[in-house]
Design a protein around this motif. Structure first.
Motif, mmCIF file in Angstrom:
data_model
loop_
_atom_site.group_PDB
_atom_site.id
_atom_site.type_symbol
_atom_site.label_atom_id
_atom_site.label_comp_id
_atom_site.label_asym_id
_atom_site.label_seq_id
_atom_site.Cartn_x
_atom_site.Cartn_y
_atom_site.Cartn_z
ATOM 1 N N UNK A 62 51.754 47.406 51.086
ATOM 2 C CA UNK A 62 52.534 47.418 49.848
ATOM 3 C C UNK A 62 53.924 46.941 50.188
ATOM 4 N N UNK A 63 54.383 45.964 49.454
ATOM 5 C CA UNK A 63 55.745 45.475 49.730
ATOM 6 C C UNK A 63 56.376 44.928 48.459
ATOM 7 N N UNK A 82 61.352 40.943 48.383
ATOM 8 C CA UNK A 82 62.493 41.415 49.154
ATOM 9 C C UNK A 82 63.788 40.849 48.605
ATOM 10 N N UNK A 83 64.807 41.643 48.706
ATOM 11 C CA UNK A 83 66.113 41.147 48.312
ATOM 12 C C UNK A 83 66.980 42.269 47.833
ATOM 13 N N UNK A 84 68.202 41.939 47.433
ATOM 14 C CA UNK A 84 69.117 42.974 46.973
ATOM 15 C C UNK A 84 68.519 43.683 45.762
ATOM 16 N N UNK A 132 57.577 49.057 42.539
ATOM 17 C CA UNK A 132 57.219 49.154 43.957
ATOM 18 C C UNK A 132 56.567 50.501 44.260
ATOM 19 N N UNK A 160 53.675 36.739 50.292
ATOM 20 C CA UNK A 160 53.637 37.165 48.894
ATOM 21 C C UNK A 160 52.352 36.695 48.221
#
Lengths: 385, 297, 95, 173
Positions: D36-37, D40-42, D15, D65
């Protein structure tokens, strides 16, 4: 003013910092955490002089914020989803007490099933809590709304708390370029918070009291007027904001290529820019389409909607939300406004992005083509039968 | 320590309220505010004291006072204190008055958080041993055997079957700077403790037993007498915890008759002699522990 | 001793504050709670002021060597009579 | 518009690389926009993660995405298999961090682990592979990365990472 590459949460934290709150009380929850982490860092570095209270729950986060606001302190809190629901009791409390707290809510799905991703079930569940509600489209607007929200909330005509909503992850955790004003740039934009609505050692008060049937309507009516007064104050605030920072905002709604549009999608939050991108594409194919974003859901932009939708053939409301057993909450609100204005074109509802499901441009294109069928109804986007 | 009936401020700060006649809770609030003085900022959750004190336009506090959410007494105090501190204010005392339910049940999380942060607040629990404002329902501080509307005494179950939660020791276990128990039957002791607690920088806690004539089934003029008797018969004790040390303020050499205390209250009317003996045995066991805890050091 | 009984009309919109916050205000008395009222015999009273201390309503005030009772706000609970060691207070039936 | 999809494992800095690239693009010119991403998630150390850079001009609306990318970058070759090509747009390129050689014109290999250990003294390959990416992605020059690295990385590691980027750029084949 410097150009930084920030997430929505970080940008919002800078907006809070520029607002000089006295007290910040918050409890961590994904995807809100990074905004309070950033603020804690700013406090630690001495760049922000605020009392950061490490509360033991969201209920306490807002309860402590109410306490601080009740003595005249500028106060910020942030939460998301289950956390927002856990503090739910305190929301109408803050609104009814006319405490101008600003809260950032990272829009996230609500359990069950458990889900940490973005949708708008949480804040829309609490649309009727007496708070002003706004929805940011990108990180820049997130920062700017943080700063403007204190101005709006604290205006004596309004005296109402503001909840600024950022789409979970797609805004809170997505990085993009943001113009960050310096403390000097922001100097003077936001006056110190002055109020008589506070506990004061000089003039003691009984606060947050009971009002029975004889006077309750009067208090609630005044609360209602406070939220309505935000219409004018938002407009004034945005004018002032443009003078200070050069960026222009457009009040309760933002529109894109709607002037001659026959088909319009109404949406909120980050989906707006996706729809705009799609509008450009379809306009290239000579389709008269446009997009309207509800920047604020309370006060509700009734007049703006009615004006914007004159002459359209059909309207679609695209939202990340469903009020079970009925329809999307935004759709209900839009339909009510349109019905009162005598609008009788088809208006349909598109439920998308639940639990963080991507809403790709192809889905939006399909919605536009579906609009041409000119039918009413509620549709779940991307649902395979 | 200098506060007594002669030195106590003559101003009344909680006046004109609509509490029932002979209300123990109202007495506790009134006295505590007179000890702390005009710069007390009272935080009172939903419950009897807020219901009787804040009925617009009949507003009964002369000092600053605010109703908190039921669960939010301690957290609102935290916020008030933080706000005043951030605004540079000085010479004030944030004091909470919550009942037994507001403290030991719904409010215990926020209270624990405030003690953990050592916020500079004084939390007073006026314990009338049930949810009186909503019509006498059991709380976790309702004593064993008591009849409430949610622990009715019938043929099968004889009132509340749980013993009273020990809030004083729960609070002390946080390592709080100062906490104490008190009773409105012993007001000099209570005033001493309020004065001391108010002078402390950091969280302090006082748990004051305050009978409710309506809920306990006693005459309005008996409230103070019963609050004294509960101490004398050993079912309540007056103690302090400071700097990690427990101290007993009163160790009756001989207890008065538990049965006398029990029999004069309607809420215990259904108890048999055997059950009252059981309560006396519970008391004796508790005092064995207390004696060990307080005097073995 | 209580002087701020307020006669203002709190039912009209303009007199109602914009938020639930207001100063100490009393618009109604509490004497209606009472079926009996305490009466002090100043001869017997030794001015120990225990009754003043223990009154849940704060309606007893010091008056020289004795006490004074505010009958507007006394609810007639009788605690003062019980607490008095000199038997100086007795309860009288209200008419 | 350019879309870059990053594959790595939690802790490898995929990332961060996505952010550096997007930031460099936006700092390069006023009309440039970038997002920029992460997926997502734990966050779990060692677990496969994805990150996304979307670069363009004017307004960038789509925050969904990236399904098919111009460049698919692997910071860890254990994540690479034949399915990688399905995520590639036509004429797209894969940048693979590996000691091995892959015989495919679409794949650029870099022994990032070795360079990272040599220069950074740590097996963190994200900036090294970013350098290799620029070998085939010409819209951003090595020197364009400098302001982004300086803004987003702590001063302690900024210079050494710029050095690693430069070295990898030269080494990539």
């Amino acid at each position: 003013m410097t150009k930084e590459f920030l997430s929505g949460n970080e940008a919002f934290a800078y907006g809070v910092k520029l607002s000089r709150p006295h007290v910040i009380s918050a409890y961590p929850i994904t995807p809100q955490t990074t905004v309070v982490e950033k603020l804690a860092t700013l406090v630690e570095r001495g760049e922000l002089k605020a009392d950061f209270i490490h509360v033991e729950s969201e209920h306490s986060a807002l309860s402590a914020a109410i306490g601080a606001s009740a003595v005249g302190a500028r106060t910020f809190t942030a939460t998301s989803s289950q956390g927002l629901l856990y503090m739910a009791e305190c929301l109408p409390y803050a609104a009814g007490g006319r405490f101008p707290i600003v809260m950032m809510n990272a829009n996230r799905s609500t359990a069950l099933p458990w889900n940490i991703y973005g949708d708008q079930r949480d804040s829309l569940t609490l649309l009727d809590s007496g708070w002003i509600q706004s929805y940011a489209k990108d990180a820049q607007e997130a920062l700017d709304l943080a700063l403007m929200s204190f101005y709006i909330a604290e205006d004596k005509r309004v005296a109402t708390p503001v909840m600024v909503n950022l789409d979970g992850f797609t805004l809170t955790h997505t990085y993009e370029a943001v113009e960050v004003p310096s403390d000097d740039d922001a100097e003077g934009f936001l006056p110190d918070y002055e109020t008589d609505n506070k506990l004061s050692l000089e003039e003691p008060k009984n606060m947050a009291f009971t009002a029975g049937p004889d006077t309750n309507t009067e208090f609630k009516y005044k609360e209602h007027l406070g939220v309505l007064a935000a219409r004018d104050v938002i407009s004034e605030c945005e004018g002032r904001f443009e003078k200070y920072f050069g960026r222009k905002y457009t009040g309760l709604v933002e529109q894109y290529r709607t002037e001659d549009a026959e088909y319009i999608i109404i949406t909120l939050g980050t989906l707006y820019k996706s729809v705009c991108e799609c509008v450009d594409k379809l306009r290239d194919r000579n389709q008269k389409v446009g997009c309207l974003r509800l920047r604020y859901l309370r006060p509700f932009p009734k007049a703006e909607l009615i004006e914007a939708l004159k002459g359209v053939k059909a309207v679609g409301v695209l939202e990340k939300d469903i009020s079970f057993g009925n329809e999307g909450t935004v759709y209900t609100n839009v339909c009510s406004a349109l019905q009162q204005s005598g609008f009788n074109q088809p208006c349909s509802n598109y439920i998308a992005g639940l639990g963080g499901r991507d809403v790709p441009l192809s889905d939006i294109e399909e919605i536009f083509s579906d609009l041409k069928r000119e039918q009413n109804g509620v549709h779940f986007v991307g649902l395979e039968e | 320590m200098s506060v007594n009936v002669n030195t106590l401020r003559e101003d009344e700060y909680f006046f004109g309220h609509k509490a029932c006649a002979g209300c123990g809770g109202a007495l506790a609030v009134r006295i505590a505010l007179k000890v702390i003085g005009p710069n007390a900022i009272a935080t009172i959750p939903a419950g009897c004291m807020s219901a009787v004190g804040f009925n617009f336009p009949q507003l009964c506090f002369k000092n600053n006072a605010i109703i908190s959410t039921f669960a939010g007494t301690a957290s609102m105090m935290t916020g008030i204190e933080a706000g005043l501190k951030a605004l540079g204010k000085k010479d004030y005392k944030v004091v909470g008055f919550a009942g037994d339910g507001g403290t030991a049940d719904i409010g215990i999380q926020a209270l624990s958080g405030a003690i953990d942060r050592n916020d500079d607040v004084l939390y007073i629990c006026y314990d009338n041993e049930a949810y009186m404002n909503t019509g006498i329902q059991k709380s976790s501080l309702t004593p064993f055997g008591a009849r409430t509307t949610t622990t009715p005494a019938g043929r099968n179950i004889k009132g509340n079957q749980k013993v009273k939660k020990n809030m004083f020791e729960i609070v002390a276990a946080h390592g709080i700077r100062y906490c104490a128990t008190a009773s409105i039957g012993y007001l000099q002791d209570f005033m001493n403790k309020v004065e001391k607690a108010a002078s402390i920088k950091g969280t302090s806690y006082i748990h004051v037993l305050a009978p409710c004539p309506t809920g306990w089934g006693i005459k309005t003029d008996e409230c103070v007498e019963v609050a004294k008797e509960v101490v004398d018969c050993g079912l309540w004790y007056l103690a302090e915890y400071e700097h990690g040390i427990y101290r007993l303020n009163r160790r009756p050499r001989e207890f008065t008759d538990v049965a006398h205390y029990i029999r004069r209250q309607d809420r215990f009317k259904h108890l048999t002699d055997t059950e009252i003996k059981e309560i006396a045995l519970q008391r004796d066991a508790k005092w064995q522990l207390l004696d060990k805890q307080y005097f073995s050091k | 001793m209580i002087s701020d009984v307020n006669e203002k009309d709190f039912t009209s919109l303009k007199n109602i504050p914009f938020a639930p916050a207001y100063k100490h205000t009393l618009v109604s008395v509490n004497s209606g709670f009472r079926t009996e009222k305490p009466v002090c015999n100043r001869e017997k009273c030794n001015g120990c002021f225990l009754c003043y201390l223990y009154c849940p309503d704060g309606v007893i005030s010091k008056d020289g060597e004795s006490i004074k009772i505010d009958y507007d706000y006394c609810k007639g609970c009788g605690i003062c009579q019980k607490i008095c060691r000199k038997d100086a207070i007795h309860m009288e039936k209200e008419r | 518009m350019y879309e870059i999809l990053w594959h790595g494992r939690g802790g490898q800095g995929a990332f961060t690389a996505a952010k550096l690239l997007s930031a460099a693009w936006t700092f390069k010119a006023d009309e440039n926009k970038a997002l920029a991403f992460p997926s997502f998630g734990p966050e779990r150390r060692g677990a496969p993660v994805r990150a996304f850079s979307r670069l363009g001009s004017g307004s960038l609306g789509d925050r969904s995405q990236i399904k098919k990318a111009d460049y698919v970058v692997f910071l860890d070759d254990t994540l690479f298999d034949e399915h990688a090509y399905e995520e590639l747009k036509e004429n797209g390129k894969i940048i693979l961090c590996t000691k091995e050689k892959v015989n495919d014109a679409r794949v650029l290999c870099i022994d990032g682990q070795k360079i990272a250990l040599d220069i950074l003294k740590r097996p963190i390959t994200n900036t090294v592979v970013l350098g290799a990416l620029l070998k085939v992605f010409h819209a951003i020059k090595i020197e364009d990365l400098k302001p982004a690295v300086q803004k987003l990385m702590s001063p302690k590691i900024a210079d050494i990472n710029l050095e690693a980027i430069r070295f990898a750029y030269e080494e990539a084949v």
